[in-house]
Motif scaffolding. Structure first.
Motif, PDB file in Angstrom:
ATOM      1  N   LYS A   2       1.064  -1.281   0.051  1.00  0.00           N
ATOM      2  CA  LYS A   2       0.042  -0.107   0.165  1.00  0.00           C
ATOM      3  C   LYS A   2       0.862   1.287   0.055  1.00  0.00           C
ATOM      4  CE  LYS A   2      -2.370  -0.669   3.699  1.00  0.00           C
ATOM      5  NZ  LYS A   2      -1.809  -2.100   3.981  1.00  0.00           N
ATOM      6  N   ARG A   3       0.589   2.239  -0.564  1.00  0.00           N
ATOM      7  CA  ARG A   3       1.560   3.331  -0.650  1.00  0.00           C
ATOM      8  C   ARG A   3       1.697   4.035   0.599  1.00  0.00           C
ATOM      9  NH1 ARG A   3      -1.567   6.821  -5.304  1.00  0.00           N
ATOM     10  NH2 ARG A   3       0.416   7.794  -5.588  1.00  0.00           N
ATOM     11  N   GLU A   4       0.649   4.085   1.605  1.00  0.00           N
ATOM     12  CA  GLU A   4       0.837   4.309   2.935  1.00  0.00           C
ATOM     13  C   GLU A   4       2.285   3.859   3.379  1.00  0.00           C
ATOM     14  OE1 GLU A   4      -2.556   4.796   1.373  1.00  0.00           O
ATOM     15  OE2 GLU A   4      -2.057   2.897   2.377  1.00  0.00           O
ATOM     16  N   GLN A   5       2.539   2.700   2.996  1.00  0.00           N
ATOM     17  CA  GLN A   5       3.717   1.983   3.702  1.00  0.00           C
ATOM     18  C   GLN A   5       4.993   2.787   3.266  1.00  0.00           C
ATOM     19  OE1 GLN A   5       2.352  -1.959   2.078  1.00  0.00           O
ATOM     20  NE2 GLN A   5       3.570  -2.832   3.968  1.00  0.00           N
ATOM     21  N   LEU A   6       4.907   3.456   2.285  1.00  0.00           N
ATOM     22  CA  LEU A   6       6.237   4.296   1.795  1.00  0.00           C
ATOM     23  C   LEU A   6       6.591   5.739   2.791  1.00  0.00           C
ATOM     24  CD1 LEU A   6       5.831   4.335  -1.962  1.00  0.00           C
ATOM     25  CD2 LEU A   6       7.365   3.096  -0.580  1.00  0.00           C
ATOM     26  N   GLU A   7       5.540   5.851   3.727  1.00  0.00           N
ATOM     27  CA  GLU A   7       5.556   7.035   4.562  1.00  0.00           C
ATOM     28  C   GLU A   7       7.048   7.475   5.137  1.00  0.00           C
ATOM     29  OE1 GLU A   7       3.352   7.057   8.171  1.00  0.00           O
ATOM     30  OE2 GLU A   7       3.117   9.283   8.099  1.00  0.00           O
ATOM     31  N   VAL A   8       7.358   6.567   5.694  1.00  0.00           N
ATOM     32  CA  VAL A   8       8.791   6.932   6.339  1.00  0.00           C
ATOM     33  C   VAL A   8       9.830   5.613   6.141  1.00  0.00           C
ATOM     34  CG1 VAL A   8      10.410   7.559   8.395  1.00  0.00           C
ATOM     35  CG2 VAL A   8       8.050   8.329   8.199  1.00  0.00           C
ATOM     36  N   TYR A   9      10.508   5.863   4.871  1.00  0.00           N
ATOM     37  CA  TYR A   9      11.297   4.741   4.173  1.00  0.00           C
ATOM     38  C   TYR A   9      12.898   4.702   4.649  1.00  0.00           C
ATOM     39  CZ  TYR A   9      12.413   1.383   0.401  1.00  0.00           C
ATOM     40  OH  TYR A   9      12.816   0.385  -0.529  1.00  0.00           O
ATOM     41  N   PHE A  10      13.114   3.949   5.822  1.00  0.00           N
ATOM     42  CA  PHE A  10      14.352   3.964   6.460  1.00  0.00           C
ATOM     43  C   PHE A  10      15.294   3.111   5.396  1.00  0.00           C
ATOM     44  CE2 PHE A  10      17.929   4.783   8.999  1.00  0.00           C
ATOM     45  CZ  PHE A  10      18.343   3.640   9.816  1.00  0.00           C
ATOM     46  N   ILE A  11      16.377   3.491   5.270  1.00  0.00           N
ATOM     47  CA  ILE A  11      17.661   2.953   4.503  1.00  0.00           C
ATOM     48  C   ILE A  11      18.863   2.899   5.272  1.00  0.00           C
ATOM     49  CG2 ILE A  11      18.744   2.859   2.261  1.00  0.00           C
ATOM     50  CD1 ILE A  11      16.471   4.381   0.904  1.00  0.00           C
ATOM     51  N   MET A  12      19.555   1.740   5.421  1.00  0.00           N
ATOM     52  CA  MET A  12      20.720   1.463   6.167  1.00  0.00           C
ATOM     53  C   MET A  12      21.678   0.480   5.674  1.00  0.00           C
ATOM     54  SD  MET A  12      21.088   0.920  10.309  1.00  0.00           S
ATOM     55  CE  MET A  12      20.999  -0.795   9.960  1.00  0.00           C
ATOM     56  N   ALA A  32      10.596   3.133  16.402  1.00  0.00           N
ATOM     57  CA  ALA A  32      10.048   4.678  16.519  1.00  0.00           C
ATOM     58  C   ALA A  32       8.843   4.762  15.383  1.00  0.00           C
ATOM     59  CB  ALA A  32      11.026   5.617  16.098  1.00  0.00           C
ATOM     60  N   GLY A  33       8.631   3.660  14.610  1.00  0.00           N
ATOM     61  CA  GLY A  33       7.682   3.548  13.710  1.00  0.00           C
ATOM     62  C   GLY A  33       8.141   3.813  12.152  1.00  0.00           C
ATOM     63  N   VAL A  34       9.374   3.542  11.801  1.00  0.00           N
ATOM     64  CA  VAL A  34       9.385   3.697  10.408  1.00  0.00           C
ATOM     65  C   VAL A  34       8.488   2.606   9.563  1.00  0.00           C
ATOM     66  CG1 VAL A  34      12.051   4.494  10.604  1.00  0.00           C
ATOM     67  CG2 VAL A  34      11.408   2.130  10.371  1.00  0.00           C
ATOM     68  N   THR A  35       8.255   2.742   8.453  1.00  0.00           N
ATOM     69  CA  THR A  35       7.038   2.018   7.940  1.00  0.00           C
ATOM     70  C   THR A  35       7.611   1.243   6.850  1.00  0.00           C
ATOM     71  OG1 THR A  35       6.763   3.696   6.143  1.00  0.00           O
ATOM     72  CG2 THR A  35       5.281   4.039   8.116  1.00  0.00           C
ATOM     73  N   ILE A  36       9.051   1.190   6.507  1.00  0.00           N
ATOM     74  CA  ILE A  36       9.510   0.055   5.500  1.00  0.00           C
ATOM     75  C   ILE A  36      11.006   0.299   5.509  1.00  0.00           C
ATOM     76  CG2 ILE A  36       9.330   1.800   3.651  1.00  0.00           C
ATOM     77  CD1 ILE A  36       8.939  -0.623   1.670  1.00  0.00           C
ATOM     78  N   PHE A  37      11.594  -0.803   5.528  1.00  0.00           N
ATOM     79  CA  PHE A  37      13.295  -0.795   5.552  1.00  0.00           C
ATOM     80  C   PHE A  37      13.874  -1.419   4.496  1.00  0.00           C
ATOM     81  CE2 PHE A  37      17.421  -0.555   7.370  1.00  0.00           C
ATOM     82  CZ  PHE A  37      17.892  -1.911   7.131  1.00  0.00           C
ATOM     83  N   GLN A  38      14.998  -0.613   4.158  1.00  0.00           N
ATOM     84  CA  GLN A  38      15.888  -1.239   2.835  1.00  0.00           C
ATOM     85  C   GLN A  38      17.214  -1.445   3.571  1.00  0.00           C
ATOM     86  OE1 GLN A  38      18.125   0.606  -1.068  1.00  0.00           O
ATOM     87  NE2 GLN A  38      15.745   0.797  -0.921  1.00  0.00           N
ATOM     88  N   PHE A  39      17.925  -2.838   3.129  1.00  0.00           N
ATOM     89  CA  PHE A  39      19.033  -3.136   3.416  1.00  0.00           C
ATOM     90  C   PHE A  39      19.873  -2.613   2.305  1.00  0.00           C
ATOM     91  CE2 PHE A  39      22.284  -5.652   5.386  1.00  0.00           C
ATOM     92  CZ  PHE A  39      22.935  -6.175   4.489  1.00  0.00           C
ATOM     93  N   ARG A  40      20.897  -1.713   2.547  1.00  0.00           N
ATOM     94  CA  ARG A  40      21.854  -1.138   1.483  1.00  0.00           C
ATOM     95  C   ARG A  40      22.982  -1.133   2.111  1.00  0.00           C
ATOM     96  NH1 ARG A  40      23.541   3.821   0.388  1.00  0.00           N
ATOM     97  NH2 ARG A  40      23.965   4.478  -1.996  1.00  0.00           N
ATOM     98  N   GLU A  41      23.871  -2.318   2.126  1.00  0.00           N
ATOM     99  CA  GLU A  41      25.183  -2.586   2.531  1.00  0.00           C
ATOM    100  C   GLU A  41      26.047  -2.292   1.413  1.00  0.00           C
ATOM    101  OE1 GLU A  41      26.081  -2.926   5.248  1.00  0.00           O
ATOM    102  OE2 GLU A  41      28.079  -3.543   5.586  1.00  0.00           O
ATOM    103  N   LYS A  42      26.731  -1.040   1.299  1.00  0.00           N
ATOM    104  CA  LYS A  42      27.693  -0.721  -0.090  1.00  0.00           C
ATOM    105  C   LYS A  42      28.797  -0.216   0.409  1.00  0.00           C
ATOM    106  CE  LYS A  42      25.826   0.676  -3.787  1.00  0.00           C
ATOM    107  NZ  LYS A  42      24.843   0.846  -4.907  1.00  0.00           N
ATOM    108  N   GLY A  43      29.908   0.187  -0.310  1.00  0.00           N
ATOM    109  CA  GLY A  43      31.038   1.039  -0.257  1.00  0.00           C
ATOM    110  C   GLY A  43      32.150  -0.160   0.299  1.00  0.00           C
ATOM    111  N   ALA A  44      33.297   0.765   0.340  1.00  0.00           N
ATOM    112  CA  ALA A  44      34.506   0.227   0.721  1.00  0.00           C
ATOM    113  C   ALA A  44      34.540  -0.637   1.776  1.00  0.00           C
ATOM    114  CB  ALA A  44      35.616   1.338   0.794  1.00  0.00           C
TER     115      ALA A  44
END
Ligand SMILES: Cc1ncsc1CCOP(=O)(O)O
Ligand SMILES: C=C1C=NC(C)=NC1=N
Ligand SMILES: [Mg+2]
Length: 209
Positions: A2-12, A32-44
Motif C-alpha cells: 500500500k502506498r502508505e507503507q512508503l511514509e517513512v522509508y528507512f535505508i541503512m 520509532a515507527g519507520v514504515t519500511i526498511f531497505q538493507f543497503r550495504e555498499k562501499g569500501a
C-alpha cells in the motif's frame, strides 16, 4: 504494497552508522515507527561473504519482529536467498524486466531520473519509484545532482496512481516539500542514522508531512 507503507522509508547499511551498532540503530528506528526498511550495504568497508549475509538476516529478523517490509538494495541473489519482501534496483543494476521476472510478486522498487526510465518501470509493474536526489546528499558518492521536487511533481501529476518516494538529503525540516510535491513518503539514511534521538526524528517525519 500500500502506498502508505512508503511514509517513512528507512535505508541503512553498516557504512551509514559509524560509531554505533547498526542493529541497535535499526531496532530504534523500527520502534520509532519507520514504515519500511531497505538493507543497503555498499562501499569500501561494506561487509562481505558470510558476514554480509548474516547481517542481512539479522536486519530481516528485526523487520519481521515489527512486521515491517524488508527490502534489499541491488542484490537480487540475496533478496531471493532470504525470501525478502522486496528488491530495490537502480538503472545500473539488472533490468526492471529481468528483476520482475525473477522476483515474481515481491515488492519491486526502481530508481528513476527521467520519463523514459519511468515508463519502463511502469511497463514492468514496478510497485513504487524512488526519485532523487531531491536535495544534496553525502550518503551516495555517485549521486546525480540534486533536482529539487520538480521531476517528482511531474511524475506525481502525470501518474497519480503510481506510489512515489523521494530521496536525497531529506530531513524533518524539508520533508513537507517532498510530500506537497506529490511524494507518498520519504526515503532517509543520514537524518535517522545520525540522529541523537531517533524516536523524535522519526516522529517529526510523520508530524511534518
Ligand atoms: C541512495 C540514494 N539515492 C539517491 S540519494 C541517496 C542517499 C540518501 O541518503 P540521505 O538520506 O543521507 O541523503
Ligand atoms: C537509490 C534509491 C532510491 N530510492 C530508494 C527507495 N532506494 C534507493 N536505494
Ligand atoms: Mg543500485
Amino acid at each position: 504494497m500500500k502506498r502508505e507503507q512508503l511514509e517513512v522509508y528507512f535505508i541503512m547499511g553498516s557504512q551509514n552508522v559509524k560509531s554505533n551498532e547498526p542493529l541497535a540503530v535499526l531496532e530504534k528506528a523500527l520502534q520509532a515507527g519507520v514504515t519500511i526498511f531497505q538493507f543497503r550495504e555498499k562501499g569500501a568497508d561494506a561487509r562481505t561473504g558470510q558476514a554480509y549475509e548474516d547481517f542481512a538476516r539479522a536486519c530481516q529478523k528485526l523487520c519481521q519482529k515489527y512486521t515491517i517490509p524488508f527490502i534489499v538494495n541491488d542484490d537480487i541473489e540475496l533478496a531471493l536467498k532470504l525470501d525478502a519482501d522486496g528488491l530495490h534496483i537502480g538503472q545500473d543494476d539488472l533490468s526492471v524486466k529481468e528483476a520482475r521476472k525473477r522476483i515474481g510478486e515481491k515488492i519491486l522498487g526502481v530508481s528513476v531520473h527521467t520519463m523514459s526510465e519511468l515508463e519502463v518501470a511502469i511497463q514492468f509493474d514496478t510497485d513504487y519509484v524512488g526519485i532523487g536526489p531531491i536535495y544534496g546528499t553525502k550518503s551516495k558518492d555517485d549521486a546525480k545532482p540534486a533536482t529539487g521536487t520538480r521531476f517528482l511533481n511531474q511524475v506525481a501529476t502525470n501518474y497519480p496512481s503510481l506510489p512515489i518516494v523521494g530521496i536525497g538529503g531529506i530531513t524533518p525540516e524539508n520533508t513537507h516539500e517532498v510530500i506537497r510535491a506529490g511524494g507518498d513518503g520519504v526515503a532517509v539514511i543520514s537524518a535517522i542514522c545520525e540522529s541523537e534521538d531517533i524516536q523524535a526524528t522519526v516522529q517529526l517525519f510523520k508530524i511534518n508531512k
